[in-house]
Scaffold this motif. Structure first.
Motif, PDB file in Angstrom:
ATOM      1  N   LYS A 159       1.032  -1.215  -0.058  1.00  0.00           N
ATOM      2  CA  LYS A 159      -0.015   0.047  -0.058  1.00  0.00           C
ATOM      3  C   LYS A 159       0.863   1.137  -0.156  1.00  0.00           C
ATOM      4  O   LYS A 159       1.898   1.403   0.771  1.00  0.00           O
ATOM      5  CB  LYS A 159      -0.906   0.098   1.386  1.00  0.00           C
ATOM      6  CG  LYS A 159      -2.097  -1.038   1.194  1.00  0.00           C
ATOM      7  CD  LYS A 159      -2.805  -1.057   2.473  1.00  0.00           C
ATOM      8  CE  LYS A 159      -3.632  -2.407   2.532  1.00  0.00           C
ATOM      9  NZ  LYS A 159      -4.086  -2.744   3.879  1.00  0.00           N
ATOM     10  N   VAL A 160       0.479   2.252  -0.778  1.00  0.00           N
ATOM     11  CA  VAL A 160       1.046   3.545  -0.940  1.00  0.00           C
ATOM     12  C   VAL A 160       0.158   4.594  -0.787  1.00  0.00           C
ATOM     13  O   VAL A 160      -0.957   4.556  -0.883  1.00  0.00           O
ATOM     14  CB  VAL A 160       2.057   3.508  -2.182  1.00  0.00           C
ATOM     15  CG1 VAL A 160       3.142   2.632  -2.342  1.00  0.00           C
ATOM     16  CG2 VAL A 160       0.983   3.643  -3.474  1.00  0.00           C
ATOM     17  N   VAL A 161       0.736   5.940  -0.521  1.00  0.00           N
ATOM     18  CA  VAL A 161       0.128   7.092  -0.405  1.00  0.00           C
ATOM     19  C   VAL A 161       0.730   7.912  -1.431  1.00  0.00           C
ATOM     20  O   VAL A 161       1.828   8.072  -1.518  1.00  0.00           O
ATOM     21  CB  VAL A 161       0.135   7.834   0.899  1.00  0.00           C
ATOM     22  CG1 VAL A 161      -0.711   9.032   0.959  1.00  0.00           C
ATOM     23  CG2 VAL A 161      -0.272   7.055   2.033  1.00  0.00           C
ATOM     24  N   ILE A 162      -0.188   8.582  -2.384  1.00  0.00           N
ATOM     25  CA  ILE A 162       0.203   9.480  -3.496  1.00  0.00           C
ATOM     26  C   ILE A 162       0.329  10.872  -2.741  1.00  0.00           C
ATOM     27  O   ILE A 162      -0.269  11.428  -2.279  1.00  0.00           O
ATOM     28  CB  ILE A 162      -0.926   9.505  -4.428  1.00  0.00           C
ATOM     29  CG1 ILE A 162      -1.173   8.081  -4.972  1.00  0.00           C
ATOM     30  CG2 ILE A 162      -0.366  10.733  -5.465  1.00  0.00           C
ATOM     31  CD1 ILE A 162      -2.275   8.039  -6.215  1.00  0.00           C
ATOM     32  N   VAL A 163       1.784  11.094  -2.924  1.00  0.00           N
ATOM     33  CA  VAL A 163       2.213  12.350  -2.354  1.00  0.00           C
ATOM     34  C   VAL A 163       1.948  13.391  -3.433  1.00  0.00           C
ATOM     35  O   VAL A 163       1.760  14.650  -3.024  1.00  0.00           O
ATOM     36  CB  VAL A 163       3.741  12.368  -1.730  1.00  0.00           C
ATOM     37  CG1 VAL A 163       4.297  13.507  -1.384  1.00  0.00           C
ATOM     38  CG2 VAL A 163       3.923  11.270  -0.710  1.00  0.00           C
ATOM     39  N   LYS A 164       2.571  13.145  -4.662  1.00  0.00           N
ATOM     40  CA  LYS A 164       2.627  14.293  -5.790  1.00  0.00           C
ATOM     41  C   LYS A 164       2.299  13.609  -7.191  1.00  0.00           C
ATOM     42  O   LYS A 164       2.663  12.390  -7.390  1.00  0.00           O
ATOM     43  CB  LYS A 164       3.858  14.960  -5.921  1.00  0.00           C
ATOM     44  CG  LYS A 164       3.910  16.034  -6.622  1.00  0.00           C
ATOM     45  CD  LYS A 164       5.257  16.806  -6.589  1.00  0.00           C
ATOM     46  CE  LYS A 164       5.104  18.311  -7.190  1.00  0.00           C
ATOM     47  NZ  LYS A 164       6.424  18.997  -7.150  1.00  0.00           N
ATOM     48  N   LEU A 191       3.945  15.039   5.100  1.00  0.00           N
ATOM     49  CA  LEU A 191       4.812  14.514   3.608  1.00  0.00           C
ATOM     50  C   LEU A 191       4.938  15.300   2.462  1.00  0.00           C
ATOM     51  O   LEU A 191       5.773  15.025   1.667  1.00  0.00           O
ATOM     52  CB  LEU A 191       4.430  13.224   3.508  1.00  0.00           C
ATOM     53  CG  LEU A 191       4.224  12.070   4.661  1.00  0.00           C
ATOM     54  CD1 LEU A 191       3.757  10.829   4.098  1.00  0.00           C
ATOM     55  CD2 LEU A 191       5.551  11.776   5.297  1.00  0.00           C
ATOM     56  N   LYS A 192       4.160  16.484   2.447  1.00  0.00           N
ATOM     57  CA  LYS A 192       4.038  17.037   1.137  1.00  0.00           C
ATOM     58  C   LYS A 192       5.340  17.842   0.820  1.00  0.00           C
ATOM     59  O   LYS A 192       5.901  17.738  -0.249  1.00  0.00           O
ATOM     60  CB  LYS A 192       2.972  18.411   1.082  1.00  0.00           C
ATOM     61  CG  LYS A 192       1.590  17.752   1.033  1.00  0.00           C
ATOM     62  CD  LYS A 192       0.609  18.665   1.067  1.00  0.00           C
ATOM     63  CE  LYS A 192      -0.924  17.807   0.964  1.00  0.00           C
ATOM     64  NZ  LYS A 192      -1.965  18.833   0.837  1.00  0.00           N
ATOM     65  N   GLY A 193       6.062  18.537   1.760  1.00  0.00           N
ATOM     66  CA  GLY A 193       7.317  19.034   1.736  1.00  0.00           C
ATOM     67  C   GLY A 193       8.490  18.267   1.734  1.00  0.00           C
ATOM     68  O   GLY A 193       9.488  18.514   1.091  1.00  0.00           O
ATOM     69  N   VAL A 194       8.237  17.151   1.982  1.00  0.00           N
ATOM     70  CA  VAL A 194       9.545  15.805   2.214  1.00  0.00           C
ATOM     71  C   VAL A 194       9.846  15.588   0.968  1.00  0.00           C
ATOM     72  O   VAL A 194      11.140  15.409   0.312  1.00  0.00           O
ATOM     73  CB  VAL A 194       8.906  14.821   3.141  1.00  0.00           C
ATOM     74  CG1 VAL A 194      10.124  13.755   3.146  1.00  0.00           C
ATOM     75  CG2 VAL A 194       8.634  15.335   4.628  1.00  0.00           C
TER      76      VAL A 194
END
Length: 135
Positions: free
Chosen positions: A21-26, A91-94
């Protein structure tokens, strides 16, 4: 793609991390110079936390609550979106395109993601995200 947005939980269908499982960051619908196809920057779980029971000691429970994350650029064709979302302000800026240029930056990003994921797991939010797929 309309439905692949930041914060959406997806499952990887191909490669080394298939079934994770993953989370879409961008999202990058038009692609980039290095990846000329629609793709997404994702943060996922390589090793899920183990089951913890009441009879375990605090030390053992803490060890079993660890998460091993990964960051990756993935083609849209290899992502299967789910109905779940995660709020990921930390996580957005990472993670950005520059994160993948140097291994040390990637390691720093993984450490930050690990901290965020473990914090979220210990508070009991998004339980489904932290359970491995059974298939």
């Amino acid at each position: 793609m309309k439905f692949l947005k930041t914060g959406r939980v997806a499952i990887i269908t191909r490669g080394r991390f298939a079934g994770k499982k993953v989370v879409i960051v961008k999202v990058m619908d038009d692609g980039s110079k290095s990846h000329p196809f629609g793709h997404a920057l994702v943060a996922g779980i390589e090793r899920y936390p183990s089951r913890v029971t009441r009879s375990m000691s605090k030390k053992k429970a803490a060890g079993r609550s660890k998460v091993k994350p990964f960051v990756k650029v993935i083609n849209y064709n290899h992502l299967m979106p789910t109905r779940y979302t995660l709020e990921l302000e930390t996580l957005k800026g990472v993670i950005s395109q520059d994160t993948f240029k140097e291994p040390s930056q990637r390691e720093d990003a993984k450490k930050t993601i690990k901290k965020a994921f473990e914090e979220r797991y210990l508070t009991g939010k998004n339980k489904w995200f932290f359970t491995p797929l059974r298939f």
